[in-house]
Write a protein that holds these residues in place. Sequence first.
Motif, PDB file in Angstrom:
ATOM      1  N   GLN A 429     -48.821   4.618 -26.265  1.00 52.84           N
ATOM      2  CA  GLN A 429     -48.907   6.014 -25.861  1.00 52.84           C
ATOM      3  C   GLN A 429     -49.938   6.199 -24.752  1.00 52.84           C
ATOM      4  O   GLN A 429     -49.742   6.958 -23.825  1.00 52.84           O
ATOM      5  CB  GLN A 429     -49.312   6.821 -27.086  1.00 52.84           C
ATOM      6  N   GLU A 510     -45.221   4.543 -30.131  1.00 51.38           N
ATOM      7  CA  GLU A 510     -45.240   5.979 -29.815  1.00 51.38           C
ATOM      8  C   GLU A 510     -45.171   6.198 -28.300  1.00 51.38           C
ATOM      9  O   GLU A 510     -45.808   7.093 -27.762  1.00 51.38           O
ATOM     10  CB  GLU A 510     -46.519   6.652 -30.357  1.00 51.38           C
ATOM     11  N   THR A 512     -42.959   7.318 -26.335  1.00 50.60           N
ATOM     12  CA  THR A 512     -42.350   8.526 -25.758  1.00 50.60           C
ATOM     13  C   THR A 512     -42.833   9.795 -26.461  1.00 50.60           C
ATOM     14  O   THR A 512     -42.269  10.868 -26.277  1.00 50.60           O
ATOM     15  CB  THR A 512     -40.813   8.452 -25.859  1.00 50.60           C
ATOM     16  N   SER A 513     -43.884   9.647 -27.278  1.00 50.11           N
ATOM     17  CA  SER A 513     -44.310  10.800 -28.081  1.00 50.11           C
ATOM     18  C   SER A 513     -44.830  11.965 -27.274  1.00 50.11           C
ATOM     19  O   SER A 513     -44.627  13.109 -27.622  1.00 50.11           O
ATOM     20  CB  SER A 513     -45.414  10.398 -29.038  1.00 50.11           C
ATOM     21  N   GLU A 520     -38.424  11.819 -21.557  1.00 55.23           N
ATOM     22  CA  GLU A 520     -38.028  11.043 -22.719  1.00 55.23           C
ATOM     23  C   GLU A 520     -36.606  10.521 -22.547  1.00 55.23           C
ATOM     24  O   GLU A 520     -36.329   9.356 -22.817  1.00 55.23           O
ATOM     25  CB  GLU A 520     -38.145  11.859 -24.001  1.00 55.23           C
ATOM     26  N   ILE A 538     -39.765  -0.461 -32.399  1.00 57.14           N
ATOM     27  CA  ILE A 538     -40.107   0.882 -31.917  1.00 57.14           C
ATOM     28  C   ILE A 538     -40.849   1.651 -33.005  1.00 57.14           C
ATOM     29  O   ILE A 538     -40.394   1.706 -34.160  1.00 57.14           O
ATOM     30  CB  ILE A 538     -38.841   1.693 -31.547  1.00 57.14           C
ATOM     31  N   ALA A 540     -42.045   5.372 -33.704  1.00 58.85           N
ATOM     32  CA  ALA A 540     -41.883   6.710 -33.141  1.00 58.85           C
ATOM     33  C   ALA A 540     -41.883   7.739 -34.242  1.00 58.85           C
ATOM     34  O   ALA A 540     -41.458   7.462 -35.365  1.00 58.85           O
ATOM     35  CB  ALA A 540     -40.564   6.777 -32.380  1.00 58.85           C
ATOM     36  N   ARG A 542     -40.612  10.842 -33.384  1.00 61.72           N
ATOM     37  CA  ARG A 542     -39.377  11.580 -33.102  1.00 61.72           C
ATOM     38  C   ARG A 542     -38.215  10.715 -33.549  1.00 61.72           C
ATOM     39  O   ARG A 542     -37.935   9.686 -32.928  1.00 61.72           O
ATOM     40  CB  ARG A 542     -39.250  11.822 -31.600  1.00 61.72           C
ATOM     41  N   THR A 545     -35.342   9.337 -31.346  1.00 68.66           N
ATOM     42  CA  THR A 545     -35.611   8.160 -30.507  1.00 68.66           C
ATOM     43  C   THR A 545     -35.107   6.867 -31.143  1.00 68.66           C
ATOM     44  O   THR A 545     -34.728   5.937 -30.448  1.00 68.66           O
ATOM     45  CB  THR A 545     -37.148   8.005 -30.302  1.00 68.66           C
TER      46      THR A 545
END
Length: 590
Positions: A429, A510, A512-513, A520, A538, A540, A542, A545
């Motif tokens: 991130q 994370e 694309t958090s 995104e 991955i 995440a 979300r 995702t």
Amino acid sequence: MVRGDAPLRRLIKHMGSHRKTVWLASTCSVVNRLFDLAPPVLIGAAVDVVVRGEGSVISSIGIVDVHHQLWFLAAITFLIWGFESLFQYLYGVLWRNLAQTVQHELRLDVYGHIQNLEMGWFLEQSKGNLMAIMNDDVNQLERFLDEGATDLLHVATTVIVISTLFFIIDWRVALFSIAPIPLILWGSFRFQSRIAPRYADVRLKAGNIGTLLENNLTGITTIKSFTGEDKEFERLRITSEDYCESNRSAIKLSASFVPLIRMAILIGFTATLIFGGELTLNGTIEVGEFSILVFMTQRLLWPLTRLGATFDLYQRAMASTNRVLDLLETEVSMKDGDKTLVDVDGKVNVQSVSFAYPERDSTLEEVNLEIPAGKTVAIVGPTGSGKTTLVRLLLRFYDPNNGSIQIDGIDVREIKLSSLRKSIALVSQRVTLFPESVKENIRYGNLDATDEEIENAASIAEAIEFINTLPNGFDTKIGEGGYKLSGGQRQRLSIARAVLKDAPILILDEATSSVDNETEAALQRSLAQISEGRTTLIIAHRLSTIRNADNIFVLENGKVIESGTHDDLVLKDKMYKRLWDVQTGMQDKK
Ligand code: ADP
């Protein structure tokens, strides 16, 4: 004294490779002082010439004419001054260059060493304090080598030479004039041992300022958004005041040193004046010898007043030496493996892994998970459930307390750290950009990459478009002091780096958090492309995702509580389903 000696011995040991230069510089300092002590003898000789004429000491070497004797003295004076200046130049250059070299080497040694320390160590450290050590403390040492070393040598030479001379002229006067020296030395050593802890405290407080400044400058956004400027100003005021207070306590002691020494000197000087004068009056010693004694007493005792300042510098430098060398001697506690990974398939196995941070409760308990080579696996779970910790174990920033992590069946502890980390590309991130061009920042993923490969990576990361809008395109300087980029743009560069690294295992922590929906979506497209055929992990929160991951592990309080594909997990109606409902519910409301 013992406490004071230890850092000096450590420093000398560390400077072993400069032994020759130290000897040479020391010799020049001593020789310079020998020439510097000659003028009082010349004055004595001149007085002797005018008082005793053809019976003077100089006449005994064959120069009978009084005028010739004076010319002879003048010639010697020229020579002595010339040599004194020459050696002053030499020791100045030698000590100062040595100080430069030592501070340069120390800084590099310390940085090079701590860079190799394990991540766990870094997470425990205050960056500001480390910076203070590599800047302030290293400079403190430079100052001592610059001025202090020569001062100490000068004082030692003066005391030895003049005392010897005095005993040659008259041992009784000699006794009087050197009587204060043991007192002065005793006082200096007492002073030294009492001031050492005060300087150690000063350095500690300097480190605290560094820590606070680093923290606040990094967190200026938080400070401003919470309008915490006044509070932080006050915090710095208190920390800085604390530093001043600590310095004041050292100054109180160090400032009292010189006046006390002056009193001791006064006793020696008066005794020489009266007792030497009496001996001259009753004819025991010559007028010339008396002149030498009086001038030399000045020369002998006066430099001792500088001892205070020199010991001061010495103690400051030793407090710093301890801090610098402690850092340099911090042992790497993580043992490197000896296997090199070749042709990595990328199968990752986490077997019964349990882990607790030092002095903390257990973070991971009996975690089992498998990522088949080339597949994409996701880890989801609430904040603090241990997802990032698992990544740290995989990269071997820490070792598990129990269980093992294997890549292609090899325990990561057996793999060379460099080989392990070359096999993994991490996109997290927080993206660190260096004060270089966009191009060089992407090249960080593979230092041998060509410009074409860099552009290709930027294109896969969908970064080309924004890079082309920058003032100098790929050559635009970014990072600290350069062009500023948005969170999404930074993240695209970090993906480009990972593309360029082309490692068999890709970890997105994370990644694309904290970017907007458009970014995104772009990152998702890039990721779909780069994760193909690559083992991908991955992390995440979300869930959209990771919906398409081959397998999903749900972590809660350090334990895997369920796993399966998205469709499996939604049917199970447990934590994943709950998270999914919350997130899709939120999406519905939008
Ligand atoms: P997640 O990534 O799932 O949010 P983390 O792996 O970051 O969770 O953290 C798991 C737990 O470990 C948390 O309770 C956190 O406070 C603790 N923790 C994380 N880093 C450290 C550390 N360097 N030292 C001590 N405890 C830590």
